[in-house]
Motif scaffolding. Structure first.
Motif, mmCIF file in Angstrom:
data_model
loop_
_atom_site.group_PDB
_atom_site.id
_atom_site.type_symbol
_atom_site.label_atom_id
_atom_site.label_comp_id
_atom_site.label_asym_id
_atom_site.label_seq_id
_atom_site.Cartn_x
_atom_site.Cartn_y
_atom_site.Cartn_z
ATOM 1 N N PRO A 8 0.827 -1.220 0.000
ATOM 2 C CA PRO A 8 0.000 0.000 0.000
ATOM 3 C C PRO A 8 0.854 1.260 0.000
ATOM 4 C CG PRO A 8 -0.747 -1.550 1.684
ATOM 5 C CD PRO A 8 0.529 -2.096 1.143
ATOM 6 N N SER A 9 0.320 2.314 -0.594
ATOM 7 C CA SER A 9 1.037 3.598 -0.652
ATOM 8 C C SER A 9 0.385 4.565 0.326
ATOM 9 C CB SER A 9 0.945 4.148 -2.064
ATOM 10 O OG SER A 9 1.246 5.523 -2.092
ATOM 11 N N ARG A 10 1.192 5.489 0.842
ATOM 12 C CA ARG A 10 0.631 6.519 1.730
ATOM 13 C C ARG A 10 0.359 7.804 0.959
ATOM 14 N NH1 ARG A 10 4.785 6.269 5.452
ATOM 15 N NH2 ARG A 10 4.954 4.128 6.157
ATOM 16 N N GLY A 11 0.326 7.687 -0.363
ATOM 17 C CA GLY A 11 0.004 8.867 -1.176
ATOM 18 C C GLY A 11 1.031 9.061 -2.270
ATOM 19 N N LEU A 12 0.554 9.350 -3.484
ATOM 20 C CA LEU A 12 1.479 9.651 -4.594
ATOM 21 C C LEU A 12 1.851 11.117 -4.510
ATOM 22 C CD1 LEU A 12 -0.326 7.159 -5.672
ATOM 23 C CD2 LEU A 12 0.751 7.741 -7.851
ATOM 24 N N ARG A 13 3.111 11.387 -4.766
ATOM 25 C CA ARG A 13 3.622 12.748 -4.626
ATOM 26 C C ARG A 13 4.512 13.091 -5.790
ATOM 27 N NH1 ARG A 13 1.787 16.248 -0.740
ATOM 28 N NH2 ARG A 13 0.408 14.938 0.458
ATOM 29 N N GLY A 14 4.690 14.360 -6.027
ATOM 30 C CA GLY A 14 5.686 14.829 -6.986
ATOM 31 C C GLY A 14 5.147 14.924 -8.399
ATOM 32 N N GLU A 15 6.058 14.872 -9.350
ATOM 33 C CA GLU A 15 5.728 15.058 -10.761
ATOM 34 C C GLU A 15 6.282 13.887 -11.548
ATOM 35 O OE1 GLU A 15 6.421 19.875 -10.777
ATOM 36 O OE2 GLU A 15 7.598 18.589 -12.120
ATOM 37 N N LEU A 16 5.623 13.559 -12.625
ATOM 38 C CA LEU A 16 6.160 12.506 -13.493
ATOM 39 C C LEU A 16 5.729 12.777 -14.919
ATOM 40 C CD1 LEU A 16 3.764 10.006 -14.166
ATOM 41 C CD2 LEU A 16 3.733 10.333 -11.707
ATOM 42 N N THR A 17 6.505 12.248 -15.858
ATOM 43 C CA THR A 17 6.196 12.411 -17.280
ATOM 44 C C THR A 17 6.142 11.019 -17.910
ATOM 45 O OG1 THR A 17 7.442 14.477 -17.246
ATOM 46 C CG2 THR A 17 6.907 13.571 -19.415
ATOM 47 N N PRO A 18 4.947 10.549 -18.259
ATOM 48 C CA PRO A 18 4.863 9.218 -18.886
ATOM 49 C C PRO A 18 5.482 9.243 -20.292
ATOM 50 C CG PRO A 18 2.707 9.970 -18.090
ATOM 51 C CD PRO A 18 3.625 11.146 -18.065
ATOM 52 N N PRO A 19 5.769 8.061 -20.853
ATOM 53 C CA PRO A 19 6.348 8.027 -22.201
ATOM 54 C C PRO A 19 5.377 8.507 -23.277
ATOM 55 C CG PRO A 19 6.074 5.804 -21.289
ATOM 56 C CD PRO A 19 5.609 6.748 -20.249
ATOM 57 N N GLY A 20 5.918 8.636 -24.484
ATOM 58 C CA GLY A 20 5.172 9.197 -25.613
ATOM 59 C C GLY A 20 3.923 8.407 -25.974
ATOM 60 N N ASP A 21 3.003 9.092 -26.603
ATOM 61 C CA ASP A 21 1.710 8.507 -26.964
ATOM 62 C C ASP A 21 1.893 7.385 -27.990
ATOM 63 O OD1 ASP A 21 -1.432 9.337 -26.875
ATOM 64 O OD2 ASP A 21 -0.853 8.496 -28.806
ATOM 65 N N LYS A 22 1.307 6.243 -27.694
ATOM 66 C CA LYS A 22 1.466 5.069 -28.556
ATOM 67 C C LYS A 22 0.746 5.274 -29.876
ATOM 68 C CE LYS A 22 -0.166 1.007 -26.926
ATOM 69 N NZ LYS A 22 -1.176 0.415 -27.826
ATOM 70 N N SER A 23 -0.497 5.726 -29.818
ATOM 71 C CA SER A 23 -1.259 5.942 -31.060
ATOM 72 C C SER A 23 -0.524 6.914 -31.969
ATOM 73 C CB SER A 23 -2.636 6.518 -30.737
ATOM 74 O OG SER A 23 -3.415 5.579 -30.055
ATOM 75 N N LEU A 24 -0.034 8.015 -31.389
ATOM 76 C CA LEU A 24 0.650 9.035 -32.202
ATOM 77 C C LEU A 24 1.983 8.519 -32.726
ATOM 78 C CD1 LEU A 24 -0.184 12.214 -30.099
ATOM 79 C CD2 LEU A 24 -0.912 11.744 -32.440
ATOM 80 N N SER A 25 2.679 7.712 -31.939
ATOM 81 C CA SER A 25 3.990 7.218 -32.375
ATOM 82 C C SER A 25 3.850 6.299 -33.591
ATOM 83 C CB SER A 25 4.692 6.501 -31.225
ATOM 84 O OG SER A 25 4.956 7.417 -30.174
ATOM 85 N N HIS A 26 2.867 5.397 -33.578
ATOM 86 C CA HIS A 26 2.645 4.541 -34.756
ATOM 87 C C HIS A 26 2.407 5.402 -35.997
ATOM 88 C CE1 HIS A 26 2.248 0.583 -32.903
ATOM 89 N NE2 HIS A 26 1.344 1.019 -32.049
ATOM 90 N N ARG A 27 1.511 6.372 -35.824
ATOM 91 C CA ARG A 27 1.128 7.198 -36.973
ATOM 92 C C ARG A 27 2.298 8.055 -37.444
ATOM 93 N NH1 ARG A 27 -3.163 5.769 -34.014
ATOM 94 N NH2 ARG A 27 -5.268 5.805 -34.892
ATOM 95 N N ALA A 28 3.084 8.566 -36.499
ATOM 96 C CA ALA A 28 4.191 9.462 -36.856
ATOM 97 C C ALA A 28 5.185 8.746 -37.755
ATOM 98 C CB ALA A 28 4.879 9.971 -35.595
ATOM 99 N N VAL A 29 5.528 7.510 -37.405
ATOM 100 C CA VAL A 29 6.559 6.825 -38.179
ATOM 101 C C VAL A 29 5.997 6.340 -39.526
ATOM 102 C CG1 VAL A 29 6.372 4.509 -37.173
ATOM 103 C CG2 VAL A 29 8.601 5.369 -37.842
ATOM 104 N N MET A 30 4.706 6.022 -39.559
ATOM 105 C CA MET A 30 4.111 5.618 -40.847
ATOM 106 C C MET A 30 3.972 6.812 -41.781
ATOM 107 S SD MET A 30 1.122 2.881 -39.962
ATOM 108 C CE MET A 30 1.338 1.730 -38.617
#
Ligand code: S3P
Length: 436
Positions: A8-30
């Motif tokens: 169990p967690s006592r609370g999420l804190r701070g900042e985070l940056t998830p990885p790039g968008d999957k849908s957009l990445s497929h389309r970008a390379v195509m």
């Protein structure tokens, strides 16, 4: 393989940056592969799914330089510049990769074969093969042409425009047809029962293609050339990956977390609307636009959630977030009903069965329906051992559930997370326990 053990967690804190968008990445390379000129892509998702698509584009003759950290330089071959691949194209676990690329390949004047892993080879392909055949492509496959491997004889000069009324709201079906439509003579139109994610339309416009939209009807004229954009194609973080932290922040007492640089395209933000409907404390900060897509930072603070109903046109706007929303519902006050979501049965796993089965192991009160589920919320879950079923989003949703479960939770076979969220464990542990 690999397992994840969560306390169990006592609370999420701070900042985070998830990885790039999957849908957009497929389309970008195509799209950059069939554009004229060189496209610099940043924020590309280096997960398994999108790397399979990048490899497939290379096998079709596109030079792609990978300088690490999600930065790709793609030397476009122009609309008719792809070349016959020497071998079968392996799309791994990726339904989007296979279906969109099938559309692109259906318009070529050469032969190609698409395959994937044991899960992808069970997913329905008739939904794209049928319309693509009516555009002039020859498509064979297992089970009478309904399952991969798919062998595609591109329509080439005989590629015909169609007007297609899709029985399901699916961006993969819409995009496959539109991509093939680029090679057709005339105007291709796709109409959907509800609007699905519109990344293909937006990105085609970013590459200079005229795409018309009238309600849920999208059309484009074939033969239009794509030009590499003058500015970089910057891909924001994936709201579907952010979702695990948005729900965790909403349900874990003591949380106050900011998820940065998230794509907030209105065809994808159903998760935000539903969490807000459930009473979550969510704030969008620093709203901006990048490469034709809206982007924002999202702050979420814990607040006790209440049940809601999710169905109808909500569904295409949050289809991939339903597993983690089920976790939110499992600890909300009252009974949440999810309906009109039978599509979940043909995702990376049968997500109605896997969500219901695995959350039940953690003590959730959850009942399957043919097209969704009913979840009676309770205060806390209880730790147990559960399975990913080879599905990245099931694995990550269960990890979130573990944060609000008493005792220890083990999620087995979590290597699948790499298909969409490389580095998940580190980001998760840092946010949930403040450990790096
Ligand atoms: C996607 C569309 C959705 C979604 C998938 C990605 C896309 O599938 O579930 O993860 O990038 O077009 P459907 O279009 O089949 O609903």
């Amino acid at each position: 393989m690999g397992d994840l053990t969560i306390r169990p967690s006592r609370g999420l804190r701070g900042e985070l940056t998830p990885p790039g968008d999957k849908s957009l990445s497929h389309r970008a390379v195509m799209l950059s592969g069939i554009a004229e000129g060189t496209t610099a892509i940043s924020g590309f998702l280096t997960g398994e799914d999108t790397m399979h698509t990048a490899r497939a584009m290379r096998a079709l003759g596109v030079a792609i330089e990978d300088s690490g950290g999600g930065n790709l330089t793609v030397r476009g071959r122009g609309l008719r510049g792809l070349t016959e691949p020497a071998d079968v194209l392996d799309m791994g676990n990726s339904g989007t990769g296979m279906r969109l690329l099938a559309g692109l390949l259906a318009g070529q004047d050469f032969f190609s074969v698409l395959t994937g892993d044991q899960y992808l080879r069970k997913r329905p392909m008739a939904r794209i093969a049928e319309p693509l055949r009516s555009m002039g492509a020859g498509i064979n496959g297992r089970a009478g042409g309904k399952l991969a491997p798919l062998a595609i004889n591109g329509a080439g000069a005989g590629c015909r425009a169609i007007a297609y009324a899709s029985p399901v709201a699916s961006a993969q079906i819409k995009s496959a047809i539109l991509l093939c439509g680029l090679f057709a003579d005339g105007v291709t139109t796709v109409t959907e029962p509800h609007k699905s994610r519109d990344h293909t339309e937006r990105m085609l416009r970013f590459f200079g293609v005229e795409v018309k939209e009238q309600g849920n009807r999208i059309s484009l004229r074939g033969g239009q050339r794509l030009s590499a954009p003058l500015s970089d194609l910057v891909i924001p973080s994936d709201i579907s990956s952010a979702a695990f932290f948005l729900v965790a922040g909403a349900v874990v007492p003591g949380s106050d977390v900011v998820v940065r640089n998230v794509g907030v395209n209105p065809t994808r933000t159903g998760i935000l609307d539903v969490l807000q409907r459930m009473g979550a404390d969510i704030e969008l900060l620093n709203a901006r636009e990048q490469a034709g897509e809206p982007v924002a930072d999202i702050r979420v603070r814990h607040r006790k959630l209440k049940a809601t109903r999710i169905g109808g046109e909500d569904i295409p706007r949050l289809i991939d977030e339903i597993p983690v929303l089920a976790v939110a519902a499992a600890v909300a006050e009252g009974t949440t009903v999810i309906s009109d979501a039978a599509e979940l049965r043909v995702k990376e796993s049968d997500r109605i069965a896997t969500v219901a089965g695995e959350l039940a192991k953690l003590g959730a009160v959850i009942r399957e329906r043919p097209d969704g589920m009913e979840i009676a919320g309770k205060d806390r879950l209880s730790g147990s051992v559960c399975e990913s079923h080879g599905d990245h989003r099931i694995a990550m949703s269960l990890a979130v559930a573990g944060l609000v479960a008493e005792g220890m939770t083990t999620v087995r076979d979590t290597a699948w997370i790499d298909t969409s969220f490389p580095g998940f464990e580190r980001t998760f542990v840092q946010a949930a326990y403040g450990i790096s």
